[in-house]
Design a protein around this motif. Structure first.
Motif, PDB file in Angstrom:
ATOM      1  N   UNK A 231       0.843  -1.196   0.000  1.00 29.93           N
ATOM      2  CA  UNK A 231       0.000   0.000   0.000  1.00 29.93           C
ATOM      3  C   UNK A 231       0.882   1.252   0.000  1.00 29.93           C
ATOM      4  N   UNK A 232       1.948   1.215   0.806  1.00 29.00           N
ATOM      5  CA  UNK A 232       2.902   2.333   0.841  1.00 29.00           C
ATOM      6  C   UNK A 232       3.473   2.592  -0.543  1.00 29.00           C
ATOM      7  N   UNK A 233       3.799   1.514  -1.225  1.00 26.26           N
ATOM      8  CA  UNK A 233       4.380   1.625  -2.556  1.00 26.26           C
ATOM      9  C   UNK A 233       3.376   2.276  -3.513  1.00 26.26           C
ATOM     10  N   UNK A 234       2.114   1.874  -3.398  1.00 26.19           N
ATOM     11  CA  UNK A 234       1.078   2.451  -4.256  1.00 26.19           C
ATOM     12  C   UNK A 234       0.908   3.949  -3.998  1.00 26.19           C
ATOM     13  N   UNK A 235       1.179   4.364  -2.759  1.00 27.64           N
ATOM     14  CA  UNK A 235       0.994   5.779  -2.425  1.00 27.64           C
ATOM     15  C   UNK A 235       2.113   6.634  -3.001  1.00 27.64           C
ATOM     16  N   UNK A 236       3.178   5.991  -3.447  1.00 29.89           N
ATOM     17  CA  UNK A 236       4.274   6.732  -4.079  1.00 29.89           C
ATOM     18  C   UNK A 236       4.991   7.659  -3.108  1.00 29.89           C
ATOM     19  N   UNK A 237       4.893   7.374  -1.822  1.00 29.79           N
ATOM     20  CA  UNK A 237       5.655   8.168  -0.860  1.00 29.79           C
ATOM     21  C   UNK A 237       4.865   9.319  -0.255  1.00 29.79           C
ATOM     22  N   UNK A 238       3.695   9.637  -0.811  1.00 33.12           N
ATOM     23  CA  UNK A 238       2.855  10.680  -0.215  1.00 33.12           C
ATOM     24  C   UNK A 238       2.007  10.078   0.891  1.00 33.12           C
ATOM     25  N   UNK A 239       1.001  10.840   1.308  1.00 34.16           N
ATOM     26  CA  UNK A 239       0.090  10.368   2.359  1.00 34.16           C
ATOM     27  C   UNK A 239      -0.699   9.149   1.866  1.00 34.16           C
ATOM     28  N   UNK A 240      -0.878   8.176   2.756  1.00 37.78           N
ATOM     29  CA  UNK A 240      -1.589   6.959   2.370  1.00 37.78           C
ATOM     30  C   UNK A 240      -3.092   7.091   2.637  1.00 37.78           C
ATOM     31  N   UNK A 241      -3.895   6.761   1.632  1.00 38.46           N
ATOM     32  CA  UNK A 241      -5.343   6.810   1.790  1.00 38.46           C
ATOM     33  C   UNK A 241      -5.981   5.575   1.182  1.00 38.46           C
ATOM     34  N   UNK A 242      -7.287   5.475   1.358  1.00 34.07           N
ATOM     35  CA  UNK A 242      -7.997   4.297   0.873  1.00 34.07           C
ATOM     36  C   UNK A 242      -7.861   4.063  -0.624  1.00 34.07           C
TER      37      UNK A 242
ATOM     38  N   UNK B 100      -3.993  -6.905  -7.408  1.00 36.09           N
ATOM     39  CA  UNK B 100      -3.810  -8.287  -6.987  1.00 36.09           C
ATOM     40  C   UNK B 100      -5.025  -9.169  -7.264  1.00 36.09           C
ATOM     41  N   UNK B 101      -6.008  -8.609  -7.952  1.00 42.02           N
ATOM     42  CA  UNK B 101      -7.156  -9.406  -8.380  1.00 42.02           C
ATOM     43  C   UNK B 101      -8.217  -9.644  -7.318  1.00 42.02           C
ATOM     44  N   UNK B 102      -8.160  -8.899  -6.215  1.00 41.92           N
ATOM     45  CA  UNK B 102      -9.180  -9.068  -5.177  1.00 41.92           C
ATOM     46  C   UNK B 102     -10.435  -8.245  -5.472  1.00 41.92           C
ATOM     47  N   UNK B 103     -10.340  -7.342  -6.430  1.00 38.88           N
ATOM     48  CA  UNK B 103     -11.510  -6.579  -6.874  1.00 38.88           C
ATOM     49  C   UNK B 103     -11.340  -6.332  -8.365  1.00 38.88           C
ATOM     50  N   UNK B 104     -12.474  -6.281  -9.075  1.00 38.49           N
ATOM     51  CA  UNK B 104     -12.375  -6.106 -10.523  1.00 38.49           C
ATOM     52  C   UNK B 104     -12.171  -4.654 -10.911  1.00 38.49           C
ATOM     53  N   UNK B 105     -12.593  -3.757 -10.017  1.00 41.66           N
ATOM     54  CA  UNK B 105     -12.425  -2.338 -10.326  1.00 41.66           C
ATOM     55  C   UNK B 105     -12.184  -1.572  -9.035  1.00 41.66           C
ATOM     56  N   UNK B 106     -11.705  -0.371  -9.215  1.00 37.90           N
ATOM     57  CA  UNK B 106     -11.479   0.560  -8.118  1.00 37.90           C
ATOM     58  C   UNK B 106     -12.767   0.712  -7.302  1.00 37.90           C
ATOM     59  N   UNK B 107     -13.882   0.903  -8.004  1.00 32.17           N
ATOM     60  CA  UNK B 107     -15.165   1.108  -7.327  1.00 32.17           C
ATOM     61  C   UNK B 107     -15.597  -0.139  -6.562  1.00 32.17           C
ATOM     62  N   UNK B 108     -15.348  -1.309  -7.163  1.00 31.40           N
ATOM     63  CA  UNK B 108     -15.717  -2.545  -6.469  1.00 31.40           C
ATOM     64  C   UNK B 108     -14.883  -2.699  -5.191  1.00 31.40           C
ATOM     65  N   UNK B 109     -13.613  -2.308  -5.259  1.00 33.34           N
ATOM     66  CA  UNK B 109     -12.756  -2.380  -4.071  1.00 33.34           C
ATOM     67  C   UNK B 109     -13.344  -1.521  -2.947  1.00 33.34           C
ATOM     68  N   UNK B 110     -13.816  -0.324  -3.294  1.00 34.21           N
ATOM     69  CA  UNK B 110     -14.442   0.539  -2.297  1.00 34.21           C
ATOM     70  C   UNK B 110     -15.738  -0.068  -1.781  1.00 34.21           C
ATOM     71  N   UNK B 111     -16.584  -0.513  -2.702  1.00 35.79           N
ATOM     72  CA  UNK B 111     -17.903  -1.001  -2.292  1.00 35.79           C
ATOM     73  C   UNK B 111     -17.789  -2.233  -1.403  1.00 35.79           C
TER      74      UNK B 111
END
Ligand code: AMP
Ligand code: ZN
Ligand code: FE
Ligand code: FE
Length: 283
Positions: free
Chosen positions: A122-133, A143-154
């Motif tokens: 998750x830190x890596x995805x944040x690119x060094x800035x503040x980490x958020x959802x 990693x294939x746990x959600x098909x889309x960004x929105x599905x990951x949130x929902x």
């Protein structure tokens, strides 16, 4: 006079472009000025302002604070904040620590659901800035746990979802106070996310915020329909509030949304900045 965008995110929070990139992008797109309004952080401002000076493009130092509110969410924008103000920095430091406590708890919750995500990813995805959802969402999709960004949130990340963990928020009153102390102009962001039941509930809330030092309402916003815009404009008029607008662009173009351009050809005129500046010199 040209158009502007007063609501933008960079890599300092959950945007995709660095502050320098977004400033250059805004200029290339023909805008006349922007405000950088990252969530709960001013870390991108120095770089954004300095790039603006370098390429002769107006950049307004801003912030977007998530305030305590239920059942929807309340975000407060602060324009022209003095980023060196001690109270502002103390309050933002507190929010950073609250995030640093929350994020590993969300990783734990995901792990308990059998989802193999590490905090390092998750830190890596944040690119060094503040980490958020949104960074969690990115990893879940990757990693294939959600098909889309929105599905990951929902499924996992939105309020009340499986891996959601509350984070500390200041009240609206406290947030408006430290924005004002730092010489910022406090503006209620995208009122549609407050989930108010009807006009009078919204009006009462706005009245209360005005007493606490609110100076404006973000009327122009991609998710506001014509009825919303008319309603927010009339509230602004009734309570002597400034009208602002922005796209909340995070750097991922979707459904015709781009910096300075909402859906349906929404454009925000430079005259809004002149009103903001006038308000600032009055206070
Ligand atoms: P955080 O700062 O970790 O609370 O994450 C807030 C950000 O997550 C917001 O600025 C949005 O970009 C995104 N977000 C929050 N709720 C949702 C949702 N229900 N669907 C999609 N994105 C969301
Ligand atoms: Zn965001
Ligand atoms: Fe917001
Ligand atoms: Fe935003």
């Amino acid at each position: 006079m040209g158009n502007i965008d007063l609501h933008l995110h960079t890599t300092a929070s959950d945007g995709v472009m660095t502050p320098s990139e977004i400033v250059r992008y805004a200029k290339a797109k023909g805008l006349q000025a922007i405000a950088i309004t990252d969530h709960d952080t001013i870390e991108g401002l120095e770089e954004g302002l300095s790039e603006g000076r370098r390429i002769d493009f107006e950049v307004i130092p801003g912030i977007e604070i998530s305030a305590e509110h239920s059942p929807g969410s309340m975000h407060l924008l602060g324009f022209f904040i003095n980023m060196h103000h001690p109270l502002l920095n103390e309050r933002l430091g507190y929010l950073q620590r609250a995030r640093a406590e929350r994020n590993p708890k969300m990783v734990e919750k995901l792990n308990r659901l059998g989802i193999h995500v590490t905090y390092e990813e998750v830190l890596k995805a944040s690119g060094g800035g503040q980490v958020g959802r949104p960074h969690f969402a990115e990893v879940l999709v990757e990693k294939g746990y959600a098909r889309s960004f929105q599905e990951a949130f929902d499924r996992f990340l939105k309020k009340g979802a499986l891996a959601y963990v509350e984070k500390f928020r200041f009240t609206a009153k406290e947030s408006i106070h430290f924005i004002n102390e730092a010489k910022g102009v406090a503006v209620l962001a995208h009122p549609n996310t407050l989930n108010m039941k009807g006009y009078s509930e919204l009006e009462n809330l706005i009245l209360q915020l005005v007493k606490q030092g609110l100076k404006g309402i973000e009327v122009y916003y991609p998710e506001h329909n014509a009825t919303d815009v008319a309603q927010y404009k009339s509230l602004a008029e009734r309570y002597g509030l400034l009208v602002t607008g922005g796209t909340d662009y995070h750097g991922m173009e979707k459904n015709g949304l781009d910096i300075g351009v909402g859906r349906g050809g929404m454009k925000i005129p430079y005259s809004i900045i002149e009103s903001l500046k006038a308000a600032r010199s009055r206070s």
